[in-house]
Write a protein that holds these residues in place. Structure first.
Motif, mmCIF file in Angstrom:
data_model
loop_
_atom_site.group_PDB
_atom_site.id
_atom_site.type_symbol
_atom_site.label_atom_id
_atom_site.label_comp_id
_atom_site.label_asym_id
_atom_site.label_seq_id
_atom_site.Cartn_x
_atom_site.Cartn_y
_atom_site.Cartn_z
ATOM 1 N N GLY A 206 0.849 -1.216 -0.002
ATOM 2 C CA GLY A 206 0.114 0.082 -0.063
ATOM 3 C C GLY A 206 0.933 1.428 0.080
ATOM 4 N N ARG A 263 -8.047 -2.453 6.340
ATOM 5 C CA ARG A 263 -7.808 -2.903 5.004
ATOM 6 C C ARG A 263 -9.219 -2.579 4.276
ATOM 7 N NH1 ARG A 263 -5.682 -8.711 6.893
ATOM 8 N NH2 ARG A 263 -7.651 -8.418 8.329
ATOM 9 N N TYR A 264 -10.408 -2.594 4.878
ATOM 10 C CA TYR A 264 -11.426 -2.214 4.143
ATOM 11 C C TYR A 264 -11.508 -0.769 3.845
ATOM 12 C CZ TYR A 264 -13.286 -6.791 5.344
ATOM 13 O OH TYR A 264 -13.458 -8.399 5.269
ATOM 14 N N ALA A 267 -9.058 0.009 1.030
ATOM 15 C CA ALA A 267 -9.660 -0.597 -0.161
ATOM 16 C C ALA A 267 -10.763 0.753 -0.575
ATOM 17 C CB ALA A 267 -10.443 -1.956 -0.159
ATOM 18 N N ALA A 268 -11.651 0.817 0.024
ATOM 19 C CA ALA A 268 -12.699 2.030 -0.181
ATOM 20 C C ALA A 268 -12.039 3.311 -0.532
ATOM 21 C CB ALA A 268 -13.609 2.111 1.109
ATOM 22 N N SER A 270 -8.889 3.873 -1.703
ATOM 23 C CA SER A 270 -8.235 3.611 -2.894
ATOM 24 C C SER A 270 -9.391 3.548 -4.071
ATOM 25 C CB SER A 270 -7.406 2.458 -2.847
ATOM 26 O OG SER A 270 -6.511 2.359 -1.743
ATOM 27 N N ALA A 271 -10.391 2.948 -4.082
ATOM 28 C CA ALA A 271 -11.444 2.840 -4.880
ATOM 29 C C ALA A 271 -12.074 4.258 -5.128
ATOM 30 C CB ALA A 271 -12.487 2.072 -4.480
ATOM 31 N N LEU A 305 -4.733 7.965 2.484
ATOM 32 C CA LEU A 305 -4.214 6.444 2.889
ATOM 33 C C LEU A 305 -2.969 6.182 3.423
ATOM 34 C CD1 LEU A 305 -4.951 5.702 -1.271
ATOM 35 C CD2 LEU A 305 -6.137 4.718 0.972
ATOM 36 N N HIS A 364 -4.122 2.821 -7.388
ATOM 37 C CA HIS A 364 -4.937 2.763 -6.414
ATOM 38 C C HIS A 364 -5.852 1.515 -6.729
ATOM 39 C CE1 HIS A 364 -4.435 7.380 -5.766
ATOM 40 N NE2 HIS A 364 -4.060 6.652 -4.815
ATOM 41 N N VAL A 365 -5.971 1.092 -7.888
ATOM 42 C CA VAL A 365 -6.715 -0.110 -8.064
ATOM 43 C C VAL A 365 -6.059 -1.326 -7.566
ATOM 44 C CG1 VAL A 365 -7.642 -1.735 -9.890
ATOM 45 C CG2 VAL A 365 -8.267 0.568 -10.140
ATOM 46 N N THR A 368 -6.468 -1.359 -3.917
ATOM 47 C CA THR A 368 -7.714 -1.788 -3.318
ATOM 48 C C THR A 368 -7.792 -3.365 -3.824
ATOM 49 O OG1 THR A 368 -8.884 0.115 -4.322
ATOM 50 C CG2 THR A 368 -10.236 -1.732 -4.086
ATOM 51 N N LEU A 372 -8.309 -5.983 -0.388
ATOM 52 C CA LEU A 372 -9.375 -6.935 -0.276
ATOM 53 C C LEU A 372 -8.813 -8.456 -0.062
ATOM 54 C CD1 LEU A 372 -11.843 -5.272 -2.602
ATOM 55 C CD2 LEU A 372 -12.028 -5.387 -0.005
#
Length: 434
Positions: A206, A263-264, A267-268, A270-271, A305, A364-365, A368, A372
């Motif tokens: 990350g 981590r969630y 991920a959010a 970054s999305a 982030l 970022h993808v 994410t 996950l």
């Protein structure tokens, strides 16, 4: 609060001038370079060169400071930065700029380390949190204020380069005339990549991805704005808003990650950053305000982030490993900021200015997806046992140095400083006490 800040007010004033200069100098070069017709590759190399010099400074500068002393080293570093800022206005040449930018990054690392170690020397266990928060605020105000100066004078003249030199010289004065005792030796933080990865794979990947995305945008954002037709004033507003909304997003994002699996949250966020980047690519907004709104959404998510990734790594580290883990991740972030603009420049040349956000979106993808994926392989630390989320790193890039970690109120108290014969008898100006 006033009692805690008065002993370090001179240092904080010098820090303000230093980051005013950093913000102005860091934005002025790509804006002027774009106007001069420099290629995207060269403008990307400005950021790569700066980040390379900064990372080298984090590793090498402490040895120089220990050899000649804090004040002499600080004066030397800041003098070089001022000279380079002025030379950049005289030698308007792309190759000179790339070379000089590496020296600037090296010297900024050295000056930041000295200021941070000096602040830490003056801080007590009770005042560390206040001083740390105020230091972060001063650096953010400095960077944003410096960027806004680009809009007040025509960048095609040498005036802004001269203003940079003045700001850097002003940054030297409060520290050199301070009567505070010489700070303790700088902290040396090693970068152990295998150990960092074993501690937290998500934080390792990350931080690298965040460094790539932030390095690409931080260096080439101004180039994107210029190529997209924005005025220098609007470019300054766009980049300043990115930092401002990123600072505002720290608290709600941090609180969310303290309650649910970090981590969630990674991920959010970054999305969201990837989605905002993709909208900028697809819509290619011609309206400046719509572009700034999308960039602001991107900045709010992207700049939140880093501290969450650091906090996630510290969740799995013991308390005595805080500085080593966070310092290693900070240097890993620096490696990412070297990679980002190196990739971003050629991509923008081939696909156009909006392709800058294709680079950030890919990073970022990937973050994410990996966050996950790892959430299915390793259980989250219970909320009651997690570390608090730290502040985002700051500087023109933005990056801080490993020395700033000892200012963080979450860090273990440092042992009392044992004076050496030299430091016991040496005045901050470098002269012997009577």
């Amino acid at each position: 609060m006033r009692r805690n800040l008065l002993p370090v007010m001179a240092l904080l004033l010098g820090t303000l001038f230093l980051f005013l200069g950093n913000g102005l100098h860091g934005l002025l070069l790509p804006v002027r370079g774009s106007a001069e017709g420099y290629s995207n590759e060269i403008l990307g190399l400005l950021g790569t060169s700066w980040a390379t010099g900064f990372v080298a400074g984090c590793l090498i500068a402490p040895k120089l400071v220990m050899r000649v002393g804090h004040v002499r080293a600080f004066s030397s570093f800041i003098s070089l930065i001022a000279i380079i800022a002025l030379l950049s206005g005289i030698l308007v040449d792309q190759y000179w700029w790339v070379a000089l930018r590496a020296v600037t990054g090296f010297c900024i690392a050295g000056t930041s380390m000295i200021i941070e170690s000096w602040l830490n020397e003056r801080a007590t266990n009770e005042s560390r949190g206040t001083i740390f928060s105020f230091y972060i605020s001063v650096t953010l105000i400095g960077v944003v204020g410096g960027q806004m100066l680009v809009g007040i004078v025509d960048p095609s003249t040498t005036i802004l380069f001269m203003i940079c030199g003045i700001l850097y010289c002003l940054a030297m004065l409060p520290t050199t005339v301070s009567t505070a005792a010489t700070p303790q030796p700088l902290t040396s933080v090693s970068l152990n990549l295998p150990r960092l990865y074993r501690n937290s794979p998500v934080s390792f990947v990350g931080i690298l991805m965040v460094g790539i995305a932030n390095g690409a945008y931080g260096t080439l954002g101004a180039v994107f704005g210029a190529r997209a037709g924005l005025s220098p004033n609007m470019i300054a507003i766009m980049l300043s808003i990115t930092i401002f909304v990123g600072a505002l997003a720290q608290f709600p994002a941090g609180k969310a990650s303290d309650r649910i699996d970090r981590r969630y949250v990674l991920a959010a966020l970054s999305a969201i950053a990837a989605l905002a980047a993709l909208l900028l690519i697809i819509l290619r907004p011609q309206d400046a305000m719509m572009m700034i709104v999308l960039v602001a959404i991107y900045g709010a998510a992207a700049n939140a982030l880093y501290p969450i990734a650091v906090a996630h790594a510290n969740d799995f580290a013991s308390s005595d490993e805080f500085v080593q883990v966070s310092g290693g991740l900070l240097l890993l972030y620096g490696i990412g900021t070297i990679i980002g603009p190196t990739i971003g420049g050629p991509v923008m040349t081939v696909l156009g200015p909006h392709a800058l956000f294709a680079v950030t979106a890919v990073a970022h993808v990937l973050l994410t997806a990996y966050a996950l994926y790892r959430s299915r392989l390793r259980a989250a630390i219970p909320a009651a046992e997690r570390e608090n989320v730290p502040n985002m790193p700051v500087s023109a890039s933005p990056m801080s140095t490993p020395e700033s970690l000892s200012l963080d109120p979450r860090a273990a108290p440092l042992p009392p400083h044992t004076e050496t014969p030299d430091s016991d008898e040496t005045h901050p100006t470098g002269e012997r006490k009577a």
